[in-house]
Design an enzyme around this catalytic site. Structure first.
Site, PDB file in Angstrom:
ATOM      1  N   CYS A 143     -20.677  15.950 -17.962  1.00 54.21           N
ATOM      2  CA  CYS A 143     -20.942  15.052 -16.837  1.00 54.21           C
ATOM      3  C   CYS A 143     -19.968  15.433 -15.729  1.00 54.21           C
ATOM      4  O   CYS A 143     -19.312  16.465 -15.815  1.00 54.21           O
ATOM      5  CB  CYS A 143     -20.800  13.586 -17.254  1.00 54.21           C
ATOM      6  SG  CYS A 143     -19.139  13.128 -17.784  1.00 54.21           S
ATOM      7  N   GLN A 144     -19.844  14.620 -14.686  1.00 55.36           N
ATOM      8  CA  GLN A 144     -19.010  15.016 -13.563  1.00 55.36           C
ATOM      9  C   GLN A 144     -17.549  14.624 -13.745  1.00 55.36           C
ATOM     10  O   GLN A 144     -16.649  15.412 -13.490  1.00 55.36           O
ATOM     11  CB  GLN A 144     -19.548  14.403 -12.264  1.00 55.36           C
ATOM     12  CG  GLN A 144     -18.971  15.015 -11.002  1.00 55.36           C
ATOM     13  CD  GLN A 144     -19.362  16.477 -10.820  1.00 55.36           C
ATOM     14  OE1 GLN A 144     -20.442  16.890 -11.204  1.00 55.36           O
ATOM     15  NE2 GLN A 144     -18.477  17.260 -10.223  1.00 55.36           N
TER      16      GLN A 144
END
Length: 237
Positions: free
Chosen positions: A146-147
């Site tokens: 994910c980020q």
């Protein structure tokens, strides 16, 4: 004393090759009735814990161990930049519900977080686990990304409960990945895929103003006479 310790287990390493994956013995209790008495029978099983790795360790999992990359970010971040040949299974999707409460929350969000940070108004994807199951078997080796490193552990927890045991997550997310670490696709670098909205515009303006000020300082320092003439030519109020 021995009976008090019966329910306590200790964690052991699953693999001698890696020091980041562990397993814990857990047990399920089944009730069996015999001659009016209830007996408890414990069935022991091994459940693998989620592995947390850095970017370099993640590359080894992909190249050596055959892990598939599962990107759980929302659509906007995925489209800005994603790792080549990854699978996109968003944990959250854009919330387009039209009930009054959602409309009010979406309006407030879009005027603040959406405007300044480019964050979409989302809700949990109800089909996340089923979407992963349609592409992978429970024995599959999955690297979740994910980020910021927050959504991948949440996604890993859901998949673990659904029977997936070979799961790894990139610590701190793609924002901590150095440029060139992975082959990527998109209009920006992986670590910048979470940046959008007015914050990026403000950042560009600040960079331009900073460059102008530095150039002006250097000009005054190395060419003081020319700078003084320019100042004398400037109109006075």
């Amino acid at each position: 004393m021995a009976s008090n310790m019966a329910g306590i287990g200790c964690c052991t390493a699953l693999s001698s090759r890696s020091n980041f994956q562990t397993s814990c013995p857990i047990y399920k209790t089944n009730r069996v009735t015999m001659r009016g008495k209830t007996l408890r029978r414990r069935n022991w099983e091994i459940r693998a814990e989620v592995s947390y790795v850095n970017a370099e360790e993640a590359k080894k999992l992909i190249a050596v161990d055959g892990y598939a990359i599962l990107d759980v970010r929302d659509k906007s971040q995925y489209e800005r930049a994603h790792i080549k040949s990854c699978y996109h299974m968003p944990l959250f999707i854009e919330n387009q519900d039209n009930d009054l409460g959602t409309i009010v929350k979406r309006t407030v969000h879009n005027n603040f977080s959406g405007l300044f940070f480019g964050l979409p108004f989302t809700k949990e994807n109800p089909d996340f686990v089923q979407s992963v199951k349609s592409q992978f078997s429970p024995e599959s080796k999955l690297l979740l990304v994910c980020q910021e490193g927050l959504r991948s552990p949440a996604a890993a927890s859901k998949l673990e409960k659904a029977g997936f045991q070979n799961i790894a997550c990139v610590t701190s997310g793609l924002q901590s990945v150095k440029p060139g670490t992975f082959d990527s696709v998109g209009s920006t670098e992986l670590q910048n895929a979470g940046k959008a909205g007015l914050v990026t515009i403000q950042g560009k303006i600040s960079a331009i103003l900073g460059t102008v000020l530095i150039c002006a300082f250097l000009f005054i320092t190395f060419f003081p006479e020319q700078a003084e003439k320019l100042l004398q030519m400037a109109p006075t109020s």
